[in-house]
Design a protein around this motif. Structure first.
Motif, PDB file in Angstrom:
ATOM      1  N   GLY A   1       0.939  -1.340  -0.099  1.00 25.59           N
ATOM      2  CA  GLY A   1      -0.499  -0.505   0.253  1.00 25.59           C
ATOM      3  C   GLY A   1       0.947   1.755   0.013  1.00 25.59           C
ATOM      4  N   ALA A   2      -0.035   1.973  -0.027  1.00 22.46           N
ATOM      5  CA  ALA A   2       0.884   3.753   0.190  1.00 22.46           C
ATOM      6  C   ALA A   2      -0.124   4.855  -0.615  1.00 22.46           C
ATOM      7  CB  ALA A   2       1.959   4.084  -1.641  1.00 22.46           C
ATOM      8  N   TRP A   3       0.318   6.216   0.644  1.00 18.05           N
ATOM      9  CA  TRP A   3      -0.836   6.733   0.227  1.00 18.05           C
ATOM     10  C   TRP A   3      -1.994   6.877   0.735  1.00 18.05           C
ATOM     11  CZ3 TRP A   3       2.922  10.139  -1.024  1.00 18.05           C
ATOM     12  CH2 TRP A   3       3.498   9.535  -2.398  1.00 18.05           C
ATOM     13  N   GLY A   4      -2.277   5.763   2.131  1.00 15.85           N
ATOM     14  CA  GLY A   4      -3.025   5.505   2.604  1.00 15.85           C
ATOM     15  C   GLY A   4      -4.187   4.357   1.808  1.00 15.85           C
ATOM     16  N   GLY A   5      -3.968   3.837   1.198  1.00 12.72           N
ATOM     17  CA  GLY A   5      -4.521   3.028   0.119  1.00 12.72           C
ATOM     18  C   GLY A   5      -3.669   1.313   1.328  1.00 12.72           C
ATOM     19  N   GLU A   6      -4.292   0.337   0.828  1.00  8.87           N
ATOM     20  CA  GLU A   6      -3.868  -1.165   0.781  1.00  8.87           C
ATOM     21  C   GLU A   6      -4.305  -2.129  -0.337  1.00  8.87           C
ATOM     22  OE1 GLU A   6      -3.932  -2.146   5.490  1.00  8.87           O
ATOM     23  OE2 GLU A   6      -2.327  -1.223   5.405  1.00  8.87           O
ATOM     24  N   ILE A   7      -4.097  -2.803  -0.820  1.00  7.50           N
ATOM     25  CA  ILE A   7      -4.513  -3.804  -1.386  1.00  7.50           C
ATOM     26  C   ILE A   7      -5.856  -4.362  -0.873  1.00  7.50           C
ATOM     27  CG2 ILE A   7      -3.083  -5.548  -1.428  1.00  7.50           C
ATOM     28  CD1 ILE A   7      -3.338  -5.172  -4.474  1.00  7.50           C
ATOM     29  N   GLY A   8      -5.291  -4.713  -0.166  1.00  7.92           N
ATOM     30  CA  GLY A   8      -6.348  -6.137   0.981  1.00  7.92           C
ATOM     31  C   GLY A   8      -8.078  -5.251   1.303  1.00  7.92           C
ATOM     32  N   ASN A   9      -7.719  -3.996   1.220  1.00 11.53           N
ATOM     33  CA  ASN A   9      -9.404  -3.526   1.248  1.00 11.53           C
ATOM     34  C   ASN A   9      -9.980  -3.644  -0.234  1.00 11.53           C
ATOM     35  OD1 ASN A   9      -7.959  -2.162   3.188  1.00 11.53           O
ATOM     36  ND2 ASN A   9      -8.079  -0.174   2.965  1.00 11.53           N
ATOM     37  N   LEU A  10      -8.926  -4.080  -1.444  1.00 11.17           N
ATOM     38  CA  LEU A  10     -10.118  -4.124  -2.235  1.00 11.17           C
ATOM     39  C   LEU A  10      -9.997  -5.520  -2.840  1.00 11.17           C
ATOM     40  CD1 LEU A  10      -7.509  -1.379  -4.905  1.00 11.17           C
ATOM     41  CD2 LEU A  10     -10.165  -1.225  -3.564  1.00 11.17           C
ATOM     42  N   VAL A  11      -9.579  -6.205  -1.457  1.00 12.27           N
ATOM     43  CA  VAL A  11     -10.128  -8.273  -2.411  1.00 12.27           C
ATOM     44  C   VAL A  11     -11.338  -8.548  -1.645  1.00 12.27           C
ATOM     45  CG1 VAL A  11      -8.796  -9.823  -1.402  1.00 12.27           C
ATOM     46  CG2 VAL A  11      -7.500  -8.323  -1.564  1.00 12.27           C
ATOM     47  N   GLU A  12     -11.902  -9.528  -3.125  1.00 14.91           N
ATOM     48  CA  GLU A  12     -12.631  -9.422  -2.590  1.00 14.91           C
ATOM     49  C   GLU A  12     -12.146 -11.233  -2.108  1.00 14.91           C
ATOM     50  OE1 GLU A  12     -16.695  -9.543  -3.382  1.00 14.91           O
ATOM     51  OE2 GLU A  12     -15.987  -7.462  -3.198  1.00 14.91           O
ATOM     52  N   THR A  13     -11.841 -11.813  -2.821  1.00 11.52           N
ATOM     53  CA  THR A  13     -11.148 -13.384  -2.626  1.00 11.52           C
ATOM     54  C   THR A  13      -9.530 -12.936  -2.939  1.00 11.52           C
ATOM     55  OG1 THR A  13     -12.008 -14.249  -4.122  1.00 11.52           O
ATOM     56  CG2 THR A  13     -13.736 -14.632  -2.612  1.00 11.52           C
ATOM     57  N   VAL A  14      -9.567 -14.336  -2.181  1.00 12.42           N
ATOM     58  CA  VAL A  14      -8.113 -14.764  -2.277  1.00 12.42           C
ATOM     59  C   VAL A  14      -7.957 -16.275  -2.610  1.00 12.42           C
ATOM     60  CG1 VAL A  14      -5.784 -14.852  -1.802  1.00 12.42           C
ATOM     61  CG2 VAL A  14      -6.849 -12.732  -1.640  1.00 12.42           C
ATOM     62  N   THR A  15      -7.511 -16.548  -3.627  1.00 13.91           N
ATOM     63  CA  THR A  15      -7.302 -18.336  -4.114  1.00 13.91           C
ATOM     64  C   THR A  15      -5.807 -18.424  -3.996  1.00 13.91           C
ATOM     65  OG1 THR A  15      -9.262 -18.263  -6.157  1.00 13.91           O
ATOM     66  CG2 THR A  15      -7.661 -19.916  -6.230  1.00 13.91           C
ATOM     67  N   PHE A  16      -5.904 -19.365  -3.475  1.00 11.69           N
ATOM     68  CA  PHE A  16      -4.760 -20.036  -2.651  1.00 11.69           C
ATOM     69  C   PHE A  16      -4.354 -21.871  -3.003  1.00 11.69           C
ATOM     70  CE2 PHE A  16      -6.364 -17.534   0.782  1.00 11.69           C
ATOM     71  CZ  PHE A  16      -4.387 -16.787   0.896  1.00 11.69           C
ATOM     72  N   VAL A  17      -3.256 -21.762  -3.477  1.00  8.03           N
ATOM     73  CA  VAL A  17      -2.958 -23.418  -3.725  1.00  8.03           C
ATOM     74  C   VAL A  17      -2.071 -24.254  -1.838  1.00  8.03           C
ATOM     75  CG1 VAL A  17      -1.540 -25.698  -4.401  1.00  8.03           C
ATOM     76  CG2 VAL A  17      -2.948 -23.950  -6.235  1.00  8.03           C
ATOM     77  N   GLY A  18      -2.770 -24.823  -1.219  1.00  4.62           N
ATOM     78  CA  GLY A  18      -2.200 -24.848   0.055  1.00  4.62           C
ATOM     79  C   GLY A  18      -0.708 -26.198  -0.034  1.00  4.62           C
ATOM     80  N   ARG A  19      -0.159 -26.306   1.073  1.00  7.02           N
ATOM     81  CA  ARG A  19       0.459 -27.383   0.910  1.00  7.02           C
ATOM     82  C   ARG A  19       0.725 -29.244   0.637  1.00  7.02           C
ATOM     83  NH1 ARG A  19       5.393 -25.393   2.525  1.00  7.02           N
ATOM     84  NH2 ARG A  19       5.879 -23.095   2.912  1.00  7.02           N
ATOM     85  N   ARG A  20      -0.894 -29.079   0.602  1.00  7.07           N
ATOM     86  CA  ARG A  20      -1.014 -30.496   0.125  1.00  7.07           C
ATOM     87  C   ARG A  20      -2.236 -30.270  -0.778  1.00  7.07           C
ATOM     88  NH1 ARG A  20      -5.648 -31.465   2.520  1.00  7.07           N
ATOM     89  NH2 ARG A  20      -6.211 -29.664   4.369  1.00  7.07           N
ATOM     90  N   GLY A  21      -1.122 -29.344  -1.837  1.00  4.61           N
ATOM     91  CA  GLY A  21      -2.019 -29.215  -3.180  1.00  4.61           C
ATOM     92  C   GLY A  21      -3.143 -28.749  -3.200  1.00  4.61           C
ATOM     93  N   GLN A  22      -4.147 -28.679  -2.298  1.00  2.53           N
ATOM     94  CA  GLN A  22      -4.902 -28.263  -2.295  1.00  2.53           C
ATOM     95  C   GLN A  22      -5.856 -26.745  -2.988  1.00  2.53           C
ATOM     96  OE1 GLN A  22      -3.381 -28.477   0.351  1.00  2.53           O
ATOM     97  NE2 GLN A  22      -4.628 -27.150   2.170  1.00  2.53           N
ATOM     98  N   VAL A  23      -6.453 -26.483  -3.708  1.00  2.00           N
ATOM     99  CA  VAL A  23      -6.974 -24.920  -4.087  1.00  2.00           C
ATOM    100  C   VAL A  23      -8.471 -24.568  -3.143  1.00  2.00           C
ATOM    101  CG1 VAL A  23      -7.889 -23.863  -6.195  1.00  2.00           C
ATOM    102  CG2 VAL A  23      -6.248 -25.703  -6.278  1.00  2.00           C
ATOM    103  N   ARG A  24      -7.810 -23.466  -3.031  1.00  2.00           N
ATOM    104  CA  ARG A  24      -9.033 -22.673  -1.855  1.00  2.00           C
ATOM    105  C   ARG A  24      -9.044 -21.302  -1.977  1.00  2.00           C
ATOM    106  NH1 ARG A  24      -9.501 -26.732  -0.482  1.00  2.00           N
ATOM    107  NH2 ARG A  24      -9.390 -28.260   1.456  1.00  2.00           N
ATOM    108  N   THR A  25     -10.555 -20.854  -2.299  1.00  2.00           N
ATOM    109  CA  THR A  25     -10.525 -19.789  -2.705  1.00  2.00           C
ATOM    110  C   THR A  25     -11.341 -18.938  -1.055  1.00  2.00           C
ATOM    111  OG1 THR A  25     -11.559 -19.932  -4.683  1.00  2.00           O
ATOM    112  CG2 THR A  25     -12.220 -18.070  -3.505  1.00  2.00           C
ATOM    113  N   VAL A  26     -10.679 -18.596  -0.942  1.00  2.00           N
ATOM    114  CA  VAL A  26     -11.452 -17.939   0.405  1.00  2.00           C
ATOM    115  C   VAL A  26     -11.411 -16.316   0.653  1.00  2.00           C
ATOM    116  CG1 VAL A  26      -9.700 -17.083   2.989  1.00  2.00           C
ATOM    117  CG2 VAL A  26      -9.455 -19.341   1.147  1.00  2.00           C
ATOM    118  N   PRO A  27     -12.844 -16.061   1.331  1.00  2.00           N
ATOM    119  CA  PRO A  27     -12.986 -14.128   1.533  1.00  2.00           C
ATOM    120  C   PRO A  27     -12.539 -13.459   1.637  1.00  2.00           C
ATOM    121  CG  PRO A  27     -14.212 -15.599   2.384  1.00  2.00           C
ATOM    122  CD  PRO A  27     -13.657 -16.661   1.974  1.00  2.00           C
TER     123      PRO A  27
END
Ligand SMILES: Cc1cc2nc3c(=O)[nH]c(=O)nc-3n(C[C@H](O)[C@H](O)[C@H](O)COP(=O)(O)OP(=O)(O)OC[C@H]3O[C@@H](n4cnc5c(N)ncnc54)[C@H](O)[C@@H]3O)c2cc1C
Length: 310
Positions: free
Chosen positions: A148-174
């Motif tokens: 972030g910068a100038w008072g903004g952070e990307i986290g504030n714009l995030v709806e969901t993030v999709t991950f690949v976890g350590r077991r290879g599982q794909v997870r979409t998280v709000p």
């Protein structure tokens, strides 16, 4: 990694593997040791397969983006560093929600460069990401660091993030379960500790392309006016302590221009450690520790590095 594991990795991986990769070539500080292997994953299926294999073989691994906030120590990274290319660089506009006029959603791969994303949004009249103009790196790195910068952070714009976890599982998280805080994302689910960010959905607003573009240009100009130009760095080296600025504390302790080998506290912006050309990771880490000690002695504040030491 044993020789056998190296051979096995070479046989299961289709793309190139950079063995004993010199990581100074892959990070903006232009310093640092080697990684045993450096790999670019281009599809979800191959990334999942790779992670499952690395975990099964108990080989250390870590995702990196464009290396604008990392430093690999001189002893090197004993394991595999993974970055994203191919499909992970795509940007797509999501269908609008008639219930929320003016709100726009985009789906972007974690390997996409933030600079490209900011330009794409400006061209498509999507406002909200302008504060990211001039922050180097990838979308995955930006989300992992909550850039972030100038008072903004990307986290504030995030709806969901999709991950690949350590077991290879794909997870979409709000967003509510992603634990965004200052320069940090810590998903609530422990199973996602150290997981790979592969895709992000962001919400933006409709705006005028010319105005968005002008705002980006203005913010980049402000950035150029205060930051050292033409030298290798990782941006702000330390996190700002609550209610204060790391740069102010370093400056007040009289440390601008302090040098250790080829590493120097920028005379332009005290929170930048710059590589004057020949800095080793040891120079940078030594200078970091000296800054921490001297700022602590001077003001009682313990500075925490923002740069991720690998
Ligand atoms: C000149 C300059 C100015 C900067 N200005 C700013 C600024 O104003 N604000 C700011 O916040 N930052 C700033 N930075 C720091 C940096 O650009 C950001 O933190 C950026 O978001 C890091 O992205 P990256 O892709 O380079 O990540 P990297 O440096 O490669 O990695 C950073 C961290 O993210 C993790 N990571 C990367 N990709 C993934 C992934 N796909 N999945 C999971 N984890 C991942 C890595 O493991 C590491 O812990 C600046 C840096 C420079 C060089």
């Amino acid at each position: 990694m044993s020789l056998q594991q190296r051979q096995q990795l070479a046989s299961i991986w289709n793309g190139p593997i950079h063995w004993d990769a010199v990581m100074s070539e892959h990070c903006t500080l232009r310093a640092g040791g080697k990684a045993e292997a450096f790999i670019q994953a281009s599809s979800l299926a191959e990334l999942c397969r790779l992670i499952v294999w690395l975990e099964r073989e108990e080989i250390a691994w870590r995702m990196i983006g464009r290396g604008s906030n990392i430093l690999v120590g001189s002893q090197g990274f004993a394991g595999v560093l993974v970055t994203l290319g191919g499909v992970f660089c795509e940007i797509r506009r999501e269908e609008g929600d008639p219930e929320q006029p003016g709100l726009e959603k985009i789906r972007v791969g974690a390997g996409c460069a933030t600079g490209r994303l900011v330009g794409w949004c400006a061209r498509h009249g999507l406002a909200g990401l302008e504060f990211m103009a001039g922050i180097p790196g990838s979308v995955g790195g930006a989300v992992a660091m909550n850039a972030g910068a100038w008072g903004g952070e990307i986290g504030n714009l995030v709806e969901t993030v999709t991950f690949v976890g350590r077991r290879g599982q794909v997870r979409t998280v709000p967003r509510q379960e992603l634990g965004f805080s200052y320069r940090c994302m810590q998903p609530v689910q422990p199973e996602l500790d150290g997981a790979a960010v592969v895709e992000v959905v962001l919400h933006l607003r409709q705006g005028d392309p010319r105005e968005i573009h002008d705002r980006c240009r203005e913010l980049v100009a402000r950035r150029k006016a205060k930051q050292p130009a033409g030298v290798a760095s990782a941006g702000s080296f330390f996190k700002n302590p609550p209610g204060d600025s790391a740069g102010r504390l370093i400056d007040a302790a009289g440390l601008k221009g302090l040098q250790r080998g080829g590493a120097m506290v920028s005379t332009r912006h005290a929170n930048f450690i710059v590589n004057t050309g020949t800095a080793s990771a040891e120079d940078i880490i030594g200078l970091m520790q000296e800054i921490q000690e001297r700022v602590y002695r001077f003001s009682g504040v313990r500075l925490e590095p923002e740069v991720q030491l690998l």
